[in-house]
Design a protein around this motif. Structure first.
Motif, PDB file in Angstrom:
ATOM      1  N   ILE A   2       4.020  -7.700  14.267  1.00 34.81           N
ATOM      2  CA  ILE A   2       2.796  -7.514  13.495  1.00 34.81           C
ATOM      3  C   ILE A   2       3.179  -7.224  12.049  1.00 34.81           C
ATOM      4  N   SER A   3       2.548  -7.940  11.120  1.00 37.51           N
ATOM      5  CA  SER A   3       2.843  -7.778   9.699  1.00 37.51           C
ATOM      6  C   SER A   3       1.728  -7.101   8.935  1.00 37.51           C
ATOM      7  N   ALA A   4       0.469  -7.258   9.413  1.00 37.01           N
ATOM      8  CA  ALA A   4      -0.674  -6.749   8.653  1.00 37.01           C
ATOM      9  C   ALA A   4      -1.840  -6.467   9.589  1.00 37.01           C
ATOM     10  N   VAL A   5      -2.686  -5.539   9.146  1.00 34.90           N
ATOM     11  CA  VAL A   5      -3.939  -5.241   9.843  1.00 34.90           C
ATOM     12  C   VAL A   5      -5.073  -5.460   8.851  1.00 34.90           C
ATOM     13  N   LEU A  95      -4.569   4.514   7.327  1.00 30.73           N
ATOM     14  CA  LEU A  95      -3.955   3.570   6.391  1.00 30.73           C
ATOM     15  C   LEU A  95      -2.578   4.046   5.932  1.00 30.73           C
ATOM     16  N   GLU A  96      -2.441   5.348   5.725  1.00 30.54           N
ATOM     17  CA  GLU A  96      -1.145   5.895   5.335  1.00 30.54           C
ATOM     18  C   GLU A  96      -0.101   5.700   6.430  1.00 30.54           C
ATOM     19  N   ALA A  97      -0.535   5.813   7.682  1.00 33.64           N
ATOM     20  CA  ALA A  97       0.385   5.590   8.800  1.00 33.64           C
ATOM     21  C   ALA A  97       0.798   4.121   8.885  1.00 33.64           C
ATOM     22  N   LEU A  98      -0.148   3.218   8.610  1.00 34.00           N
ATOM     23  CA  LEU A  98       0.206   1.797   8.584  1.00 34.00           C
ATOM     24  C   LEU A  98       1.235   1.527   7.489  1.00 34.00           C
ATOM     25  N   ALA A  99       1.003   2.089   6.309  1.00 29.57           N
ATOM     26  CA  ALA A  99       1.932   1.883   5.196  1.00 29.57           C
ATOM     27  C   ALA A  99       3.318   2.439   5.522  1.00 29.57           C
ATOM     28  N   ALA A 100       3.353   3.573   6.213  1.00 32.89           N
ATOM     29  CA  ALA A 100       4.637   4.176   6.578  1.00 32.89           C
ATOM     30  C   ALA A 100       5.426   3.288   7.538  1.00 32.89           C
ATOM     31  N   ARG A 101       4.728   2.459   8.267  1.00 32.35           N
ATOM     32  CA  ARG A 101       5.380   1.516   9.183  1.00 32.35           C
ATOM     33  C   ARG A 101       5.703   0.189   8.489  1.00 32.35           C
ATOM     34  N   GLY A 102       5.369   0.083   7.208  1.00 30.09           N
ATOM     35  CA  GLY A 102       5.632  -1.150   6.480  1.00 30.09           C
ATOM     36  C   GLY A 102       4.602  -2.237   6.707  1.00 30.09           C
ATOM     37  N   LEU A 103       3.417  -1.861   7.197  1.00 32.64           N
ATOM     38  CA  LEU A 103       2.367  -2.839   7.472  1.00 32.64           C
ATOM     39  C   LEU A 103       1.388  -2.902   6.308  1.00 32.64           C
ATOM     40  N   TRP A 105      -2.347  -3.993   4.656  1.00 30.35           N
ATOM     41  CA  TRP A 105      -3.710  -4.012   5.191  1.00 30.35           C
ATOM     42  C   TRP A 105      -4.628  -4.664   4.170  1.00 30.35           C
ATOM     43  N   GLY A 106      -5.760  -5.184   4.658  1.00 34.38           N
ATOM     44  CA  GLY A 106      -6.719  -5.828   3.778  1.00 34.38           C
ATOM     45  C   GLY A 106      -8.108  -5.800   4.362  1.00 34.38           C
ATOM     46  N   VAL A 127      -4.353   4.194   0.115  1.00 35.41           N
ATOM     47  CA  VAL A 127      -3.442   3.055   0.019  1.00 35.41           C
ATOM     48  C   VAL A 127      -4.295   1.851  -0.365  1.00 35.41           C
ATOM     49  N   PRO A 128      -4.016   1.189  -1.485  1.00 35.14           N
ATOM     50  CA  PRO A 128      -4.876   0.081  -1.908  1.00 35.14           C
ATOM     51  C   PRO A 128      -4.738  -1.125  -0.980  1.00 35.14           C
ATOM     52  N   PRO A 129      -5.818  -1.867  -0.769  1.00 31.32           N
ATOM     53  CA  PRO A 129      -5.734  -3.066   0.079  1.00 31.32           C
ATOM     54  C   PRO A 129      -4.925  -4.160  -0.596  1.00 31.32           C
TER      55      PRO A 129
END
Length: 220
Positions: A2-5, A95-103, A105-106, A127-129
């Motif tokens: 998975i690369s993005a949510v 969103l911060e947790a997604l960013a911490a995993r390198g994912l 988002w948009g 975290v900006p989209p």
């Protein structure tokens, strides 16, 4: 992998129902009609201007004068589209947790650009989209799959490496159409007359933070 949510906006990231309802009730007052209670507006909020005009006036979308009412509704929404709209609880930590995993988002929403482009910067995303796709960005809204493909191209990711989170049938249909895994936000704007169990989402969540438990083990 998975690369993005990617997320819907109204009813998934942001609670916009109070401002949408305010616009509807201002239009109803202008027409000498009684206001609609918030409890009736909230489940319809994801259906946008057309759904809310249907609710407030009890007329079909092909009725004479419907489109004029829709345009006037949008003008009233223009006067108060960010008065009471806020992020749902847990959105920024998620969103911060997604960013911490390198994912990345948009956002892929059916809300017109005239509102999205001004509303999103006011919401306070920590975290900006990486991308924001509105209902008129590519000329067609969801459930057409083109907004989904556009977002993936803009982010440089494949649809199969993306998840899409939304609270409406069209969200799940659009995500599935391009091969995304889909997550239904049960905390969003779902009416008693809806049948989300038939929409085909891969998962359902009761709060934004529940999304984190669905993610695969962190990639190294």
């Amino acid at each position: 992998m998975i690369s993005a949510v990617l997320f819907d906006l109204d009813g998934t990231l942001a609670d916009t129902a109070l401002d949408l309802g305010g616009a509807l009730n201002r239009l109803l007052a202008e027409e000498g009609r009684p206001a609609v209670a918030y409890e009736r507006i909230r489940p319809i909020a994801s259906h946008g201007a057309r759904g809310l005009v249907e609710l407030g006036f009890g007329i079909a979308r092909d009725a004479p004068g419907f489109d004029d009412l829709r345009l006037r509704f949008l003008d009233h929404y223009e006067d108060g589209f960010c008065n009471q709209t806020v992020l749902f609880e847990g959105i920024n930590p998620m969103l911060e947790a997604l960013a911490a995993r390198g994912l990345a988002w948009g956002i892929i929403t059916n809300k017109p650009m005239r509102f999205t482009d001004r509303l999103v910067p006011t919401l306070g995303f920590s975290v900006p989209p990486a991308v924001v796709v509105s209902g008129d960005t590519v000329g067609v809204p969801k459930p057409d799959p083109r907004p989904m493909r556009y977002a993936c191209e803009a982010m440089g990711v494949q649809p199969g490496a993306c998840w899409y989170v939304g609270d409406a049938e069209r969200d799940i249909a659009a995500g599935r159409a391009v091969g995304m895994r889909t997550v239904l936000a049960d905390y969003g704007y779902i009416a008693d007359t809806d049948h989300p169990e038939t929409w085909g989402a891969d998962w359902r969540i009761q709060s934004p933070l529940e999304l984190l438990a669905l993610l695969p083990p962190k990639q190294v």
